[in-house]
Scaffold this motif. Structure first.
Motif, mmCIF file in Angstrom:
data_model
loop_
_atom_site.group_PDB
_atom_site.id
_atom_site.type_symbol
_atom_site.label_atom_id
_atom_site.label_comp_id
_atom_site.label_asym_id
_atom_site.label_seq_id
_atom_site.Cartn_x
_atom_site.Cartn_y
_atom_site.Cartn_z
ATOM 1 N N PRO A 165 0.818 -1.228 0.000
ATOM 2 C CA PRO A 165 0.000 0.000 0.000
ATOM 3 C C PRO A 165 0.843 1.266 0.000
ATOM 4 O O PRO A 165 0.502 2.237 -0.665
ATOM 5 C CB PRO A 165 -0.830 -0.139 1.286
ATOM 6 C CG PRO A 165 -0.925 -1.608 1.522
ATOM 7 C CD PRO A 165 0.387 -2.168 1.062
ATOM 8 N N ALA A 166 1.960 1.254 0.730
ATOM 9 C CA ALA A 166 2.809 2.444 0.778
ATOM 10 C C ALA A 166 3.390 2.766 -0.596
ATOM 11 O O ALA A 166 3.471 3.933 -1.004
ATOM 12 C CB ALA A 166 3.937 2.253 1.796
ATOM 13 N N ARG A 172 1.083 6.786 -6.873
ATOM 14 C CA ARG A 172 0.017 7.731 -7.210
ATOM 15 C C ARG A 172 0.499 9.167 -7.092
ATOM 16 O O ARG A 172 0.158 10.026 -7.907
ATOM 17 C CB ARG A 172 -1.198 7.506 -6.300
ATOM 18 C CG ARG A 172 -2.023 6.295 -6.681
ATOM 19 C CD ARG A 172 -3.409 6.361 -6.060
ATOM 20 N NE ARG A 172 -3.358 6.376 -4.609
ATOM 21 C CZ ARG A 172 -3.377 5.285 -3.852
ATOM 22 N NH1 ARG A 172 -3.423 4.092 -4.423
ATOM 23 N NH2 ARG A 172 -3.358 5.382 -2.537
ATOM 24 N N GLU A 173 1.312 9.452 -6.049
ATOM 25 C CA GLU A 173 1.834 10.802 -5.880
ATOM 26 C C GLU A 173 2.713 11.220 -7.058
ATOM 27 O O GLU A 173 2.737 12.391 -7.449
ATOM 28 C CB GLU A 173 2.643 10.899 -4.579
ATOM 29 C CG GLU A 173 1.789 10.798 -3.316
ATOM 30 C CD GLU A 173 2.625 10.792 -2.063
ATOM 31 O OE1 GLU A 173 3.860 10.662 -2.185
ATOM 32 O OE2 GLU A 173 2.054 10.923 -0.969
ATOM 33 N N LEU A 174 3.431 10.243 -7.632
ATOM 34 C CA LEU A 174 4.308 10.538 -8.766
ATOM 35 C C LEU A 174 3.588 10.414 -10.104
ATOM 36 O O LEU A 174 4.159 10.725 -11.142
ATOM 37 C CB LEU A 174 5.519 9.598 -8.756
ATOM 38 C CG LEU A 174 6.463 9.713 -7.563
ATOM 39 C CD1 LEU A 174 7.636 8.771 -7.744
ATOM 40 C CD2 LEU A 174 6.963 11.132 -7.387
ATOM 41 N N ASP A 194 11.979 0.794 -7.422
ATOM 42 C CA ASP A 194 11.546 0.488 -8.792
ATOM 43 C C ASP A 194 10.733 1.649 -9.368
ATOM 44 O O ASP A 194 10.881 2.006 -10.543
ATOM 45 C CB ASP A 194 10.699 -0.784 -8.817
ATOM 46 C CG ASP A 194 11.494 -2.021 -8.454
ATOM 47 O OD1 ASP A 194 12.698 -2.056 -8.766
ATOM 48 O OD2 ASP A 194 10.911 -2.951 -7.859
ATOM 49 N N VAL A 195 9.868 2.229 -8.535
ATOM 50 C CA VAL A 195 9.067 3.369 -8.992
ATOM 51 C C VAL A 195 9.961 4.561 -9.293
ATOM 52 O O VAL A 195 9.809 5.243 -10.316
ATOM 53 C CB VAL A 195 8.009 3.749 -7.932
ATOM 54 C CG1 VAL A 195 7.222 4.976 -8.377
ATOM 55 C CG2 VAL A 195 7.060 2.584 -7.694
ATOM 56 N N VAL A 214 3.928 8.029 -17.030
ATOM 57 C CA VAL A 214 3.990 9.072 -16.016
ATOM 58 C C VAL A 214 2.963 10.116 -16.362
ATOM 59 O O VAL A 214 3.014 10.741 -17.414
ATOM 60 C CB VAL A 214 5.402 9.712 -15.958
ATOM 61 C CG1 VAL A 214 5.429 10.795 -14.915
ATOM 62 C CG2 VAL A 214 6.438 8.654 -15.651
ATOM 63 N N ALA A 215 2.006 10.293 -15.460
ATOM 64 C CA ALA A 215 0.915 11.217 -15.740
ATOM 65 C C ALA A 215 1.430 12.635 -15.795
ATOM 66 O O ALA A 215 2.320 13.020 -15.082
ATOM 67 C CB ALA A 215 -0.154 11.087 -14.657
#
Length: 470
Positions: A165-166, A172-174, A194-195, A214-215
């Motif tokens: 979850p973390a 999501r923040e990135l 990895d992210v 990447v949004a």
């Protein structure tokens, strides 16, 4: 037979209720001393809990999704010298490796019981799924089913990425689609690193070439030139120094913020001659009075208090854009973060409810948080919920700089080193202590005129803190 002993969670840096993301052992399994039993992952780090001694696992007390704190029981382990005298549990025997089919014929060796097993014909399919076709035995015969290799994408086309979850929150923040990220941790689990690596590849053009995940307000990845690959050792002696964990995390955040937020920086000067004199005098009074030994007032505490009044007067600075980028969320609370320089990198602790606190209390809290930051003891709650950030380089030097907005905030104030300058008062030049201010803001939310008004008002507050009472 002696009773199994408890394997507990050791000191994990003060974190509480940390989620279990992996259970690495099972009942009946022999473990060596310091072998990992489970994996915990907080918002800041992944930690593996080791076995305190060698032995055989008799009971696992936790499962994936449970939470643990320091001292929590992970498993019951029978020490090796006692477990050696015990028979192997049936569960362990069942997990013994089975003979593999012959690579050439596809035949499986017969079991020791003498049961006949027919050859297995394996047909390769276009989607690389190996599907076994087995000749059935006559009624009453016993036959072990051969193993099948299944493609998870085929059986679960809408599967959830394997990540904690973390890490999902971090992604999501990135603005990262975890379906596009390849996990490098045990079992293909996607880690925070990895992210971060995926974001770096996107910024270098790698993810854009592969479809871009990447949004960025409705587009694909950033179509940039690849990062130059240079063998620096050809030009002289070099030394490799890995980045700290904080640098890796903050680096990905800063790259995201700089690339996705249209930054503009407004500069101004504040005359803090009177404020500095007041600060020095108050510290002297505290040393002479009953408060001797109390935390000293810093200019940062006054700046944070001035920020409260400025944010209340201009509420669009105390706001955040929602994930869609179409709605502005105005906050009724005032939590202010400040950049703290530590041996491991830059962190931003947050002082909560600054609008309800005096300058002395703010000074005490910033001092306590800065100490925790230097010692590496900041928890997630100490660095979350900020409305506005202040980055002060006044104790080091410089005349101005461009701080990077700390998303999802919409503005950040940079403070440089104050200096005595001649200031014209209408009749003559007088020496005044001048503090440079640098306000970076998200131009999607704040226009240049509003930023100029904000910094001008901020400078007025620092020039005469009595305005903060109006």
């Amino acid at each position: 037979m002696a009773s199994p002993q408890e394997a507990r969670v050791p000191d994990i840096g003060g974190f509480d209720d940390v989620p279990v993301i992996e259970v690495l052992v099972s009942v009946g399994e022999s473990v060596a001393k310091d072998q990992s039993l489970i994996t915990l992952e907080s918002d800041k780090a992944t930690m593996e809990v080791p076995a305190p001694f060698a032995g055989v696992v008799r009971e696992v007390k936790v499962k994936v999704g449970d939470t643990l704190s320091e001292g929590g029981v992970v498993a019951l382990i029978e020490p090796a010298e006692e477990a050696a005298a015990q028979p192997t549990p049936p569960a362990a025997a069942e997990e013994a490796p089975r003979a593999q089919p012959d690579a050439g014929t596809g035949e499986r060796p017969a079991a020791e019981t003498g049961t006949r097993v027919e050859p297995v014909a394996v047909a390769a399919k276009p989607d690389n799924i190996a599907q076994a076709s087995i000749d059935r035995e006559p009624a009453g015969a016993t036959q072990a089913a051969p193993p099948r290799v299944l493609d998870a994408d085929a059986v679960m086309p809408d599967k959830v990425p394997y990540a904690s979850p973390a890490v999902r929150v971090f992604a999501r923040e990135l603005g990262v689609d975890l379906l596009q990220v390849t996990g490098s941790a045990r079992g293909g689990r996607i880690s925070r690193e990895d992210v971060q690596q995926f974001v770096k590849s996107a910024l270098a053009g790698g993810a854009a070439a592969g479809g871009g995940a990447v949004a960025g307000g409705g587009g694909g990845g950033l179509n940039l030139l690849p990062w130059p690959k240079v063998d620096f050792s050809k030009f002289g002696e070099v030394e490799e120094q890995p980045l700290t964990r904080i640098q890796k995390i903050s680096g990905a955040n800063l790259a995201r913020n700089w690339a996705m937020i249209p930054h503009v920086t407004q500069h101004d000067d504040a005359d803090i001659t009177g404020l500095e004199a007041l600060r020095v005098e108050l510290n002297r009074e505290n040393e002479r009075g009953a408060d001797k030994g109390a935390v000293k007032l810093t200019m940062l505490a006054f700046i944070m208090k001035a920020a409260v009044s400025a944010l209340q007067k201009y509420p669009q600075f105390n706001a955040s854009l929602d994930a869609s980028g179409e709605t502005l969320i105005l906050k009724k609370y005032v939590h202010i973060g400040f950049a703290a320089d530590t041996p491991n990198g830059l962190v931003v602790p947050v002082v909560r409810d600054c609008d309800r606190k005096g300058v002395m209390q703010i000074a005490q809290e910033t001092s306590a948080l800065a100490k925790k930051a230097r010692e590496g003891k900041l928890g997630p709650a100490d660095m979350s919920g900020g409305c506005f950030s202040i980055s002060s380089l006044g104790g080091i030097g410089g005349t101005s700089f461009t701080p990077i907005v700390n998303a999802p905030e919409v503005a950040i104030l940079g403070v440089s080193k104050s200096a005595m300058k001649p200031v014209w008062n209408g009749e003559k030049f007088k020496p005044r202590l001048v503090l440079p201010l640098s306000l970076s803001y998200d131009h999607r939310v704040i226009d240049g005129a509003a930023a100029a008004r904000f910094t001008a008002y901020f400078a007025q507050l620092l020039g005469d803190m009595r305005r903060a009472m109006l």
